[in-house]
Scaffold this motif. Sequence first.
Motif, short mmCIF file in Angstrom:
data_model
loop_
_atom_site.label_atom_id
_atom_site.label_comp_id
_atom_site.label_asym_id
_atom_site.label_seq_id
_atom_site.Cartn_x
_atom_site.Cartn_y
_atom_site.Cartn_z
N TRP A 1 0.02 5.16 -1.19
CA TRP A 1 0.19 6.35 -0.36
C TRP A 1 1.14 7.34 -1.06
CZ3 TRP A 1 -3.72 4.81 1.68
CH2 TRP A 1 -3.87 3.74 2.55
N SER B 1 4.15 0.58 5.30
CA SER B 1 3.73 1.16 4.03
C SER B 1 3.77 2.69 4.09
CB SER B 1 2.30 0.69 3.67
OG SER B 1 1.32 1.28 4.51
N LEU C 1 0.82 -1.21 0.00
CA LEU C 1 0.00 0.00 0.00
C LEU C 1 0.86 1.26 0.00
CD1 LEU C 1 -2.86 -0.92 2.52
CD2 LEU C 1 -3.01 -0.74 0.03
N PHE D 1 -4.74 -2.40 -7.44
CA PHE D 1 -5.06 -2.92 -6.11
C PHE D 1 -5.82 -4.24 -6.21
CE2 PHE D 1 -7.63 -2.94 -2.16
CZ PHE D 1 -6.59 -2.98 -1.26
#
Length: 251
Positions: free
Chosen positions: A77, A127, A73, A102
């Motif tokens: 971000w 992450s 992830l 994703f």
Amino acid sequence: MVSRSIPVYQMVLFRFIPALFLIPFFFAKKIEYKVDSPLLMLLRSLMGVMSIVCLFYSLKWGHFGKENLLYTLGTFWAFLWSVLILKEKPKAITISAIPLAFIGLICIFKPISGPLYMADVVALLGSFFTAFAYISIKKLRESHTAISIVFSFYMTGFIIFLLPTLKHFVLPSSKDILFSILIGVSGFIAQILMTIGYKYTPITVSSSIKLTSVVLMICIGIVLFNDTLDWVTGFGIGSVLTAIYVITRYQ
């Protein structure tokens, strides 16, 4: 595999050892080491070290697929923060590729359902550290060489984990030593190449390209460990590669 028999702090130290081989080149002035923004360099180094620690810890104590998915992830971000902090402007078609990537990762890793455990929280925290590291690398590459950035990062991790490893050293097996060397050397080369690339590409592109490592990991598993490729994983690989193509082609 290595995490089963070696403590996390020792694995992290092995990860950073390859940077020591740059020191003779600095003294011989074959390679220049220069830091113009020490605070930003320290931030990048600490974020990178914490990211690696979180990854190793979560993989040692958690579910492989779930922890990898949570840790990955960081790519998303970084994509988001590059828009908010660096003011990069992704196109609409680029944004539409993010959910596709994703979904592909979910199909590849097949994370188990259930409550969040400590390893899950650590992977998720990692992450965020990863995303911060990406942003700081992008800023540092405006005035620093890739070698200087990577060496600072690696030496920070080496210094932090040298004492714990010496104090509580666990003798690794010959197989663990081999895998540790491969992890360290390949990670070192990858860091240099990645850091070089951040000067020439926006984070919205470079962070998504990093997802190719997930596909490569699946291929290595098939070739070296006789892993099977089911249709769900195949669909996931196709989704990730399609998303990467869309982002790099149109962004």
